[in-house]
Design a protein around this motif. Structure first.
Motif, PDB file in Angstrom:
ATOM      1  N   LEU A   1      37.436  -7.548  23.978  1.00  0.00           N
ATOM      2  CA  LEU A   1      37.150  -8.712  23.599  1.00  0.00           C
ATOM      3  C   LEU A   1      35.918  -8.691  23.099  1.00  0.00           C
ATOM      4  O   LEU A   1      34.728  -8.552  23.484  1.00  0.00           O
ATOM      5  CB  LEU A   1      37.530  -9.558  24.687  1.00  0.00           C
ATOM      6  N   VAL A   2      35.594  -9.554  21.755  1.00  0.00           N
ATOM      7  CA  VAL A   2      34.204  -9.880  21.347  1.00  0.00           C
ATOM      8  C   VAL A   2      34.414 -10.966  20.867  1.00  0.00           C
ATOM      9  O   VAL A   2      35.254 -11.730  20.344  1.00  0.00           O
ATOM     10  CB  VAL A   2      33.828  -8.912  20.197  1.00  0.00           C
ATOM     11  N   PHE A   3      33.217 -11.977  21.325  1.00  0.00           N
ATOM     12  CA  PHE A   3      33.303 -13.497  21.199  1.00  0.00           C
ATOM     13  C   PHE A   3      31.790 -14.106  21.260  1.00  0.00           C
ATOM     14  O   PHE A   3      31.011 -13.475  21.387  1.00  0.00           O
ATOM     15  CB  PHE A   3      34.142 -14.182  22.429  1.00  0.00           C
TER      16      PHE A   3
ATOM     17  N   ARG B   1      38.041 -15.942  33.327  1.00  0.00           N
ATOM     18  CA  ARG B   1      37.835 -17.271  32.758  1.00  0.00           C
ATOM     19  C   ARG B   1      36.245 -17.291  32.317  1.00  0.00           C
ATOM     20  O   ARG B   1      35.759 -17.968  31.127  1.00  0.00           O
ATOM     21  CB  ARG B   1      37.686 -18.238  33.929  1.00  0.00           C
ATOM     22  N   HIS B   2      35.359 -16.769  32.655  1.00  0.00           N
ATOM     23  CA  HIS B   2      33.770 -16.789  32.163  1.00  0.00           C
ATOM     24  C   HIS B   2      33.989 -16.324  30.892  1.00  0.00           C
ATOM     25  O   HIS B   2      32.719 -15.989  30.243  1.00  0.00           O
ATOM     26  CB  HIS B   2      32.922 -16.242  33.098  1.00  0.00           C
ATOM     27  N   CYS B   3      34.786 -15.296  30.483  1.00  0.00           N
ATOM     28  CA  CYS B   3      34.942 -14.943  29.098  1.00  0.00           C
ATOM     29  C   CYS B   3      35.536 -15.808  28.095  1.00  0.00           C
ATOM     30  O   CYS B   3      35.206 -15.633  26.724  1.00  0.00           O
ATOM     31  CB  CYS B   3      35.811 -13.417  29.196  1.00  0.00           C
ATOM     32  N   THR B   4      36.371 -16.703  28.471  1.00  0.00           N
ATOM     33  CA  THR B   4      37.040 -17.637  27.602  1.00  0.00           C
ATOM     34  C   THR B   4      36.349 -19.093  27.707  1.00  0.00           C
ATOM     35  O   THR B   4      36.493 -19.786  26.636  1.00  0.00           O
ATOM     36  CB  THR B   4      38.492 -17.802  28.091  1.00  0.00           C
ATOM     37  N   GLU B   5      35.874 -19.412  28.732  1.00  0.00           N
ATOM     38  CA  GLU B   5      35.200 -20.845  29.024  1.00  0.00           C
ATOM     39  C   GLU B   5      34.053 -20.873  28.100  1.00  0.00           C
ATOM     40  O   GLU B   5      33.055 -20.148  27.964  1.00  0.00           O
ATOM     41  CB  GLU B   5      34.993 -21.207  30.298  1.00  0.00           C
ATOM     42  N   GLY B   6      34.076 -21.753  26.983  1.00  0.00           N
ATOM     43  CA  GLY B   6      33.195 -22.293  26.064  1.00  0.00           C
ATOM     44  C   GLY B   6      32.847 -21.028  24.842  1.00  0.00           C
ATOM     45  O   GLY B   6      31.813 -21.053  24.391  1.00  0.00           O
ATOM     46  N   SER B   7      33.987 -20.270  24.770  1.00  0.00           N
ATOM     47  CA  SER B   7      33.746 -19.099  23.874  1.00  0.00           C
ATOM     48  C   SER B   7      34.418 -19.565  22.488  1.00  0.00           C
ATOM     49  O   SER B   7      35.347 -20.543  22.606  1.00  0.00           O
ATOM     50  CB  SER B   7      34.401 -17.994  24.240  1.00  0.00           C
ATOM     51  N   SER B   8      34.159 -18.903  21.501  1.00  0.00           N
ATOM     52  CA  SER B   8      34.860 -19.170  20.200  1.00  0.00           C
ATOM     53  C   SER B   8      34.866 -18.015  19.391  1.00  0.00           C
ATOM     54  O   SER B   8      34.195 -16.895  19.701  1.00  0.00           O
ATOM     55  CB  SER B   8      34.137 -20.156  19.479  1.00  0.00           C
TER      56      SER B   8
ATOM     57  N   ASP C   1      43.617 -17.300  18.916  1.00  0.00           N
ATOM     58  CA  ASP C   1      43.700 -18.647  18.131  1.00  0.00           C
ATOM     59  C   ASP C   1      43.689 -19.943  19.441  1.00  0.00           C
ATOM     60  O   ASP C   1      43.720 -20.932  18.865  1.00  0.00           O
ATOM     61  CB  ASP C   1      44.667 -18.861  17.275  1.00  0.00           C
ATOM     62  N   ARG C   2      43.692 -19.138  20.545  1.00  0.00           N
ATOM     63  CA  ARG C   2      43.785 -20.309  21.568  1.00  0.00           C
ATOM     64  C   ARG C   2      43.225 -19.493  22.952  1.00  0.00           C
ATOM     65  O   ARG C   2      43.575 -18.714  23.382  1.00  0.00           O
ATOM     66  CB  ARG C   2      45.080 -20.997  21.972  1.00  0.00           C
TER      67      ARG C   2
ATOM     68  N   VAL D   1      39.751 -16.712  36.127  1.00  0.00           N
ATOM     69  CA  VAL D   1      40.972 -15.970  35.044  1.00  0.00           C
ATOM     70  C   VAL D   1      41.164 -16.860  33.901  1.00  0.00           C
ATOM     71  O   VAL D   1      41.252 -18.214  34.020  1.00  0.00           O
ATOM     72  CB  VAL D   1      42.306 -16.155  36.072  1.00  0.00           C
ATOM     73  N   GLY D   2      41.252 -16.380  32.847  1.00  0.00           N
ATOM     74  CA  GLY D   2      41.338 -16.832  31.452  1.00  0.00           C
ATOM     75  C   GLY D   2      42.441 -16.260  30.794  1.00  0.00           C
ATOM     76  O   GLY D   2      42.927 -14.973  31.180  1.00  0.00           O
ATOM     77  N   LEU D   3      43.051 -16.971  29.747  1.00  0.00           N
ATOM     78  CA  LEU D   3      44.002 -16.110  28.854  1.00  0.00           C
ATOM     79  C   LEU D   3      43.801 -16.570  27.388  1.00  0.00           C
ATOM     80  O   LEU D   3      42.994 -17.398  26.961  1.00  0.00           O
ATOM     81  CB  LEU D   3      45.386 -17.097  29.057  1.00  0.00           C
ATOM     82  N   VAL D   4      43.779 -15.354  26.495  1.00  0.00           N
ATOM     83  CA  VAL D   4      43.697 -15.537  25.067  1.00  0.00           C
ATOM     84  C   VAL D   4      44.994 -15.485  24.651  1.00  0.00           C
ATOM     85  O   VAL D   4      45.687 -14.546  24.597  1.00  0.00           O
ATOM     86  CB  VAL D   4      42.884 -14.533  24.648  1.00  0.00           C
ATOM     87  N   HIS D   5      45.411 -16.560  23.499  1.00  0.00           N
ATOM     88  CA  HIS D   5      46.499 -16.672  22.769  1.00  0.00           C
ATOM     89  C   HIS D   5      46.254 -15.792  21.597  1.00  0.00           C
ATOM     90  O   HIS D   5      45.162 -16.116  20.725  1.00  0.00           O
ATOM     91  CB  HIS D   5      47.062 -17.824  22.573  1.00  0.00           C
TER      92      HIS D   5
END
Length: 240
Positions: free
Chosen positions: A51-53, A76-83, A103-104, A113-117
């Motif tokens: 994952l690169v963000f 979650r710390h990879c998805t929260e506040g990321s784009s 995209d989500r 814990v986080g999820l990437v769609h």
């Protein structure tokens, strides 16, 4: 026993080194260093993805695992506040290939814990998740992730290592975690979101490390968010 909660994300390869922010229990976010698998051996598994963000003004990298046609499990710390999330399945950090966009991004309310769609399916087999798991001292498992090796050497791709379970602990967001210690390798910055697999199933995702810099210590400890308390949320969100 109090342990430093060090987020195991990393500045993305090929960029100017930057520091990631990690929440610490009862405190404001702190700065830590990038870390990655130390020791272990090179692995091949397209279901464990890079994952690169963009986050906090910099570009960072984490590890994730495909759990459904268009869903990736990570921290979650990879998805929260990321784009600008990009997902690579090549297992190579030197020639990662063409990414699929996330995209989500969804953050679990129960811990790290986080999820990437995914904008489209990546065409790899999903990894199975345990329906429940209780940390049992002495059990062994396998961890995997991307990035620098021991003493900050550049990695060429995905690495895996064997670990032993020490017991229960907490993750970066005070959720339940599994405390592990390396047998022939250990997690380090950049393994964030990477899987802990026991008996062929994902039981946790990489959250924090016991030390800021394990150097070449293949027996360093880390904490993997136990996905047991997130399973109902994952089913509701991703359908698996």
């Amino acid at each position: 026993m109090t342990r430093p909660t060090l987020r195991l994300a990393a500045a993305a390869a090929g960029t100017t080194m930057a520091f990631a922010l990690a929440p610490t229990a009862g405190a404001s976010p702190t700065v830590d260093k990038p870390e990655y698998i130390v020791g272990g051996s090179q692995a091949s598994n397209p279901s464990v993805v890079q994952l690169v963000f963009t986050q906090d003004g910099g570009q960072y990298g984490c590890t994730g695992e495909v759990i459904a046609a268009q869903w990736v499990l990570t921290a979650r710390h990879c998805t929260e506040g990321s784009s600008r999330m990009k997902v690579y399945t090549s297992n190579s950090t030197t020639n990662p290939g063409t990414p699929v966009s996330g995209d989500r991004l969804v953050n679990s309310p129960y811990g790290d814990v986080g999820l990437v769609h995914l904008a489209k399916p990546v065409g790899v087999n999903p990894m199975p998740m345990a329906s429940s798991y209780t940390a049992q001292r002495g059990q062994t498992g396998v961890i995997s992730g991307y990035g620098l090796r021991a003493n900050s050497r550049q990695s060429t791709g995905l690495f895996k290592a064997n670990v032993t379970v020490l017991g229960s602990s907490t993750d970066a967001y005070r959720g339940r975690a599994i405390h592990v210690q390396g047998i022939n390798g250990a997690s380090n910055h950049g393994d964030s979101g990477g899987p802990l697999v026991i008996n062929g199933q994902i039981v946790g995702v990489c959250s924090t490390g016991d030390t800021a810099d394990p150097g070449s210590n293949i027996h360093a400890g880390s904490n993997y968010s136990n996905i047991t308390g997130h399973r109902a949320w994952i089913r509701q969100t991703a359908g698996v």
